[in-house]
Design an enzyme around this catalytic site. Structure first.
Site, PDB file in Angstrom:
ATOM      1  N   LEU A  11       0.814  -1.212   0.000  1.00  0.00           N
ATOM      2  CA  LEU A  11       0.000   0.000   0.000  1.00  0.00           C
ATOM      3  C   LEU A  11       0.846   1.260   0.000  1.00  0.00           C
ATOM      4  CD1 LEU A  11      -1.758  -2.339   1.779  1.00  0.00           C
ATOM      5  CD2 LEU A  11      -3.414  -0.538   1.338  1.00  0.00           C
ATOM      6  N   ASP A  12       2.008   1.213   0.629  1.00  0.00           N
ATOM      7  CA  ASP A  12       2.884   2.383   0.680  1.00  0.00           C
ATOM      8  C   ASP A  12       3.354   2.750  -0.723  1.00  0.00           C
ATOM      9  OD1 ASP A  12       4.104   4.424   2.038  1.00  0.00           O
ATOM     10  OD2 ASP A  12       5.518   3.168   3.135  1.00  0.00           O
TER      11      ASP A  12
END
EC number: 4.2.1.129
Length: 660
Positions: free
Chosen positions: A393-394
């Site tokens: 997700l980062d």
């Protein structure tokens, strides 16, 4: 009157001079960063961990009895000797404290390479290990390696029954209830534990001399500091029971479990990028195939073994093995910095990098994350070149923000679909507590960190402040607000409740409270939280209060220790200074004296190549266990901060209008 005019003229000339110096610094840094771009548009900088990965690489080759590469081993030996600490052992970070497991592995590798145990550096290492109780205090992963070399027995490691692979999801322990990195590492390790192979080790090298007792008499590890005594004793009792009954498991059940582990592994083989695209599972996979009697030409083993060699960084005098590579992360962050810098070279280069990222988006494979989110469509980016089962997700949030910025500021088309799918995936991956984790969703089975195997305390992937901040930043940059989006509202609420009393936020993936606070302040600013909100004011005041006398910022890995929650002073670094500056500017403090001093620090420490030298580790793999030195951080983050400072000072709004 003449004196007044002269003073005004001098002030104007001084301001012009400062502006010219800043502009020159930005131009030099931009040129320096552009020099690292690959021909196809992407960036990939070295990613250095501690001595353990290069040491394990040496030991892997001898475990498999591969032909000795004396030139390569000599270079790895040079690296290992250079990073040995003044205390005689090996640290987890530059100039860090002694670490037992790192020291045992480095000593073992050097002895395997051919260093005499009577050499001064080996004597110092051995004495340092003895002074701290000996190699019995090695961690679980090191003990598995020692068991495979026959130095300790299998009684010294936790029982890892391969039959775990057959458990239903509702069971207390299931392979999808732990993090991706633990999952991919443990699956081949469980096969190894079932077969209990012995290293070929042609030289017959051992390290009994590192123990203060007969290493074959050693039992299980003690409770780790993070573990609950009650939970640990429960799991320790279960381990003792399993140790007795495991040999009684039906052979047919064991075969079915091993076949399930093989199917899991080969489905995620991932070519030369490797299972999980990180060193530990790749090495375990090769040793697993060896234990199963698959020779070096067996395609899955051969392709994984080639992938391991692609992690090597080989210089003229030294060599080391990276834990993984970081091209997607490096490319998107560099693009952000270049977009901030602007110019007729920087912007096209950033576009070239972003265009390279488009086909890297995973739109087809439903990875392990889909076990808990089966109805969410794929749409994320991984950290590495290819890692379809494990996007994060980062990376996804940062890529989307860079593409949106290129679209918004320069009218570039072609990113809409990628942005939409990335946004959809991130919204679908929010955990129930409002936060976001790195790879999974609702990975909240905290009791599992108490099993004997989890002495590292990194078995899970729960939501964190920094990743949550990045996802909030992305959604807010795309136009969502706390009023219009439950995702943003819940994310901001998560960040509000996780702020520490002094004003900082924890940094899971960067060191530590400076990184976390930078991440969160960017998100809060983008989400429309007022700069006079006490949450932001407290954070900005805290950042200003921890500035070093030289104008920079620094923080030590000791800040992750369990018995202390707070910032630990350290020498200034370019990357941590840049984070602090970007954080303060996100909080509306571009005119704060601390910001001016930080900018002066970066300009003063810039080298002749336009970049910054940084030996200290400023990133985190696993707190207290494994840290990282991104060689790109000291290149693109300072450029980003300096360009942001120039841009804000040249406008009247003084408000950062993007999510990072």
């Amino acid at each position: 009157m003449d004196s007044v005019n002269a003073t005004a003229r001098e002030a104007k000339e001084s301001k012009i001079s400062e502006s010219e110096i800043l502009e020159s610094s930005i131009a030099s840094a931009t040129q320096g960063v552009l020099g690292f771009q690959q021909s196809d548009g992407h960036w990939v900088f070295e990613l250095e961990a501690d001595c353990t990965i290069p040491a394990e690489y040496v030991l892997l080759r001898h475990y498999l009895a591969e032909p000795v590469d004396t030139v390569l081993e000599a270079k790895i030996g040079n690296y290992l000797r250079r990073v040995q600490g003044a205390h005689g052992g090996w640290p987890l970070v530059h100039d860090g404290e002694f670490d037992m497991s790192a020291s045992v592995k480095a000593y073992f590798a050097l002895k395997m390479i051919g260093d005499s145990i009577d050499a001064p550096h080996m004597v110092r290492a051995r004495e340092a290990i003895h002074a701290r109780g000996g190699a019995i205090h090695s961690n679980v992963f090191t003990r598995f390696m020692l068991a495979m070399f026959g130095i300790v027995t299998w009684r010294a490691v936790p029982v890892l029954p391969i039959e775990i692979m057959l458990l239903p999801f509702w069971s207390p322990f299931h392979i999808n209830k732990i993090s991706y990195w633990a999952r991919t590492t443990m699956v081949p390790l469980m096969v190894i534990a079932a077969l209990k192979p012995r290293a070929k080790n042609p030289k017959g090298v051992g390290i009994d001399e590192l123990f203060l007792q007969d290493p074959r008499s050693i039992g299980m590890t003690a409770k780790a500091p993070h573990q609950s005594m009650a939970w640990f004793l429960l799991f320790r009792s279960l381990d003792a029971i399993l140790r007795v009954i495991e040999p009684l498991f039906p052979k047919s059940l064991r075969k079915r479990a091993i076949d399930t582990a093989l199917a899991f592994s080969e489905e995620r083989l991932n070519g030369e990028d490797g299972m999980g695209a990180i060193y530990p599972p790749m090495a375990n996979l090769v040793m697993m195939y060896d234990a199963l009697g698959k020779d070096e030409n067996y395609p899955p083993r051969a392709v994984t073994r080639r992938g391991i060699d692609k992690l090597l960084v080989i210089g003229d005098d030294e060599a080391y093995c990276q834990p993984c590579v970081s091209p997607v992360w490096d490319t998107t962050l560099t693009a952000h910095a270049l977009l901030e810098a602007g110019g007729d070279k920087a912007v096209p280069a950033a576009k070239h990098g972003l265009d390279w990222l488009i086909p890297k988006q995973e739109l087809e494979v439903k990875g392990d994350w889909a076990v808990k989110r089966p109805d969410v469509r794929p749409g994320g980016w991984a950290f590495q070149y290819n890692n379809a089962y494990y996007p994060d997700l980062d990376d996804t949030a940062v890529v989307v923000m860079s593409m949106d910025r290129m679209r918004r500021e320069h009218g570039v088309t072609g990113y809409d679909s990628a942005i939409d799918r990335g946004r959809e995936w991130i919204e679908g991956m929010q955990s129930d507590d409002g936060g976001w984790a790195a790879f999974d969703v609702n990975n909240l089975e905290y009791y599992l960190n108490n099993i004997p195997f989890s002495d590292h305390g990194a078995l899970l992937d729960p939501p964190t402040e920094d990743v949550t901040a990045r996802c909030v930043s992305m959604l807010a940059q795309l136009g969502e607000t706390a009023k219009t989006s439950k995702h943003v509202a819940d994310g901001v609420a998560y960040l509000r409740k996780t702020q520490h009393p002094e004003g900082s936020w924890y940094g899971r993936w960067g060191m530590n409270f400076i990184y976390g606070t930078w991440s969160v302040l960017c998100a809060l600013n983008m989400a429309g939280v007022r700069h006079d909100d006490p949450m932001i004011r407290k954070a900005a005041d805290w950042l200003a209060s921890i500035q070093n006398k030289d104008g920079g910022w620094g923080e030590d890995a000791v800040s992750y220790r369990l018995d202390y929650k707070g910032w630990e002073a350290a020498p200034s670094t370019a990357s941590q200074t840049a984070w602090a500056l970007l954080a303060l500017m996100a909080a509306g403090e571009v005119d704060h004296p601390a910001v001016a001093r930080g900018v002066e620090y970066l300009i003063a420490t810039q080298n002749e190549k336009g970049l910054w030298d940084e030996q200290r580790y400023t990133a985190t793999g696993f707190p207290r266990v494994f840290y990282l030195r991104y060689h790109g951080y000291s290149k693109f983050f300072p450029l980003w901060a300096l360009a942001r400072y120039r841009n804000l000072r040249n406008t009247n709004s003084r408000v950062v209008g993007v999510g990072m």
